[in-house]
Design a protein around this motif. Structure first.
Motif, PDB file in Angstrom:
ATOM      1  N   SER A  42       0.836  -1.202   0.000  1.00  0.00           N
ATOM      2  CA  SER A  42       0.000   0.000   0.000  1.00  0.00           C
ATOM      3  C   SER A  42       0.869   1.250   0.000  1.00  0.00           C
ATOM      4  O   SER A  42       1.994   1.242   0.505  1.00  0.00           O
ATOM      5  N   ALA A  68       0.223  -2.010   4.298  1.00  0.00           N
ATOM      6  CA  ALA A  68      -0.043  -3.401   3.925  1.00  0.00           C
ATOM      7  C   ALA A  68       1.248  -4.013   3.384  1.00  0.00           C
ATOM      8  O   ALA A  68       1.935  -3.407   2.568  1.00  0.00           O
ATOM      9  N   GLU A  87      -4.379  -5.396  17.215  1.00  0.00           N
ATOM     10  CA  GLU A  87      -5.216  -4.425  16.504  1.00  0.00           C
ATOM     11  C   GLU A  87      -4.917  -4.542  15.017  1.00  0.00           C
ATOM     12  O   GLU A  87      -3.766  -4.706  14.623  1.00  0.00           O
ATOM     13  N   MET A  88      -5.952  -4.440  14.200  1.00  0.00           N
ATOM     14  CA  MET A  88      -5.777  -4.544  12.757  1.00  0.00           C
ATOM     15  C   MET A  88      -6.863  -3.733  12.071  1.00  0.00           C
ATOM     16  O   MET A  88      -8.025  -3.747  12.486  1.00  0.00           O
ATOM     17  N   SER A  89      -6.480  -3.000  11.019  1.00  0.00           N
ATOM     18  CA  SER A  89      -7.424  -2.125  10.335  1.00  0.00           C
ATOM     19  C   SER A  89      -8.380  -2.891   9.424  1.00  0.00           C
ATOM     20  O   SER A  89      -9.415  -2.362   9.019  1.00  0.00           O
ATOM     21  N   ASP A  90      -8.029  -4.124   9.091  1.00  0.00           N
ATOM     22  CA  ASP A  90      -8.863  -4.969   8.230  1.00  0.00           C
ATOM     23  C   ASP A  90      -8.427  -6.411   8.467  1.00  0.00           C
ATOM     24  O   ASP A  90      -7.533  -6.666   9.276  1.00  0.00           O
ATOM     25  N   THR A  91      -9.016  -7.341   7.769  1.00  0.00           N
ATOM     26  CA  THR A  91      -8.590  -8.733   7.895  1.00  0.00           C
ATOM     27  C   THR A  91      -7.207  -8.912   7.277  1.00  0.00           C
ATOM     28  O   THR A  91      -6.763  -8.117   6.450  1.00  0.00           O
ATOM     29  N   VAL A 100      -9.042 -12.814  11.306  1.00  0.00           N
ATOM     30  CA  VAL A 100      -9.957 -11.771  11.775  1.00  0.00           C
ATOM     31  C   VAL A 100      -9.476 -11.282  13.134  1.00  0.00           C
ATOM     32  O   VAL A 100      -8.633 -11.928  13.779  1.00  0.00           O
ATOM     33  N   THR A 117      -0.597  -8.600   5.416  1.00  0.00           N
ATOM     34  CA  THR A 117      -1.156  -7.803   6.502  1.00  0.00           C
ATOM     35  C   THR A 117      -2.020  -6.674   5.959  1.00  0.00           C
ATOM     36  O   THR A 117      -1.841  -6.236   4.818  1.00  0.00           O
ATOM     37  N   PRO A 118      -2.939  -6.147   6.770  1.00  0.00           N
ATOM     38  CA  PRO A 118      -3.711  -4.970   6.351  1.00  0.00           C
ATOM     39  C   PRO A 118      -2.887  -3.695   6.509  1.00  0.00           C
ATOM     40  O   PRO A 118      -1.711  -3.746   6.890  1.00  0.00           O
ATOM     41  N   GLU A 119      -3.508  -2.564   6.256  1.00  0.00           N
ATOM     42  CA  GLU A 119      -2.815  -1.274   6.294  1.00  0.00           C
ATOM     43  C   GLU A 119      -2.156  -1.021   7.650  1.00  0.00           C
ATOM     44  O   GLU A 119      -1.015  -0.579   7.729  1.00  0.00           O
ATOM     45  N   ASN A 265      -7.702  -8.087  -2.535  1.00  0.00           N
ATOM     46  CA  ASN A 265      -8.369  -6.792  -2.728  1.00  0.00           C
ATOM     47  C   ASN A 265      -7.578  -5.890  -3.673  1.00  0.00           C
ATOM     48  O   ASN A 265      -7.464  -4.677  -3.465  1.00  0.00           O
TER      49      ASN A 265
END
Length: 333
Positions: A42, A68, A87-91, A100, A117-119, A265
């Protein structure tokens, strides 16, 4: 350039190390005894934090990243590794399984790992030597737990209260008061802490269930993406086209696009470009500055339009290729 603080020895049975990183490669290299690669996916300047504690043979680390990242590689030898998201901003995506917020993931060092990983991702990892894990299971639980552990890599979801308590237990290890001088001279203190973490983990495993896929088609689409990504990474600087990926995975362009959108995504073109830009960055950080070197490196990775390449590079990493080239050869005073 990474910045190091609060480093190394804090007691005879415990070591602590903290590093702040400004590059995904620096971050990957900071996790000691692991052989891994991080590719930033990202856009924006990368910043990470890595705190590591060694309680005897138990390695506990907290990793925070703000972009990400596609991670892959091998951890410390002969151990079980557990990842507990705080903590995670998305899956996230672990292998072909979704992570999750209230789940955790595990794998054996012999299997290696693949994690997208997410953002924003704040996770605590635990690496436990296999003999220590077997000892913690005990004779009564050993056969049952060995069946469970043999299914690794996997994503598990325990009851929420048990997961919340385990998170609190792990987070407390990194609080400043946990590393105050008073207990540091007592080796038994650190051994009790290590035993407590492992016992807590065994208890959590007893209550956890495997997390099912989000849709029946998801595992199959993950396998397509896995094959495509593995092939792209295996080619190094050799440009890979979407047609190459379709031939390798034996699916149509439309199906390949569906798979990438569903799993990562993003689309294959964007992903391949990000992987190649990471390859350029990795090479620039290891290359001596010289006239024309950036064009040469970019060309090897399939970027022929230099101004467009510089713009795409800056968009992804938050700096120009020339900044990376110079920063990679600045040495701390």
């Amino acid at each position: 350039m990474s910045m190091l603080s609060d480093s190394d020895e804090v007691g005879s049975s415990c070591r602590f190390r903290k590093v702040i990183t400004l590059d995904s490669d620096e971050h990957a290299a900071a996790l000691q005894a692991w052989d891994q690669t991080y590719n930033q996916l990202s856009p924006g300047a990368f910043k990470g934090a890595l705190q590591q504690i060694w309680l005897g043979k138990l390695h506990v680390f907290r990793e925070t990243t703000n972009r990400a990242v596609a991670q892959s590689g091998l951890p410390t030898k002969d151990c079980f590794v557990f990842g507990v998201p705080l903590e995670m901003s998305d899956t996230a995506l672990f292998g072909n399984q979704v992570v999750v917020p209230d789940s955790f993931f595990m794998f054996r060092s012999t299997d290696g790992f693949s994690l997208r990983t997410p953002e924003f991702f704040d996770v605590i990892g635990i690496a436990i030597p296999e003999p220590d894990m077997a000892a913690a299971l005990g004779s009564q639980l050993e056969s049952e737990m060995r069946v469970l552990l043999s299914g690794a890599p996997m994503v598990l979801i325990p009851p929420k209260p048990a997961m919340a308590e385990f998170r609190r237990c792990l987070s407390s290890l990194f609080e400043p008061r946990a590393l105050q001088p008073s207990p540091l001279v007592d080796a038994a203190y650190w051994q009790d802490l290590s035993d407590g973490v492992v016992a807590h983990l065994v208890s959590l495993l007893q209550t956890a269930l495997r997390l099912p896929p989000p849709t029946p088609s998801f595992p199959g689409r993950c396998r397509v993406v896995e094959q495509a990504v593995a092939f792209a990474l295996s080619q190094g600087a050799e440009p890979v086209t979407v047609g190459d990926l379709c031939a390798r995975t034996r699916v149509s362009r439309r199906m390949l696009n569906y798979c990438f959108q569903d799993v990562l995504n993003t689309n294959p073109v964007h992903y391949l470009k990000a992987i190649r830009l990471n390859g350029v960055r990795r090479e620039l950080r290891q290359t001596n500055p010289a006239p024309g070197v950036i064009r040469d490196v970019a060309g090897r990775w399939g970027f022929w339009h230099f101004s467009r390449f510089a713009s795409e590079y800056r968009s992804l990493f938050g700096e120009l290729p020339s900044d990376t080239l110079c920063r990679g050869h600045v040495r701390p005073t």
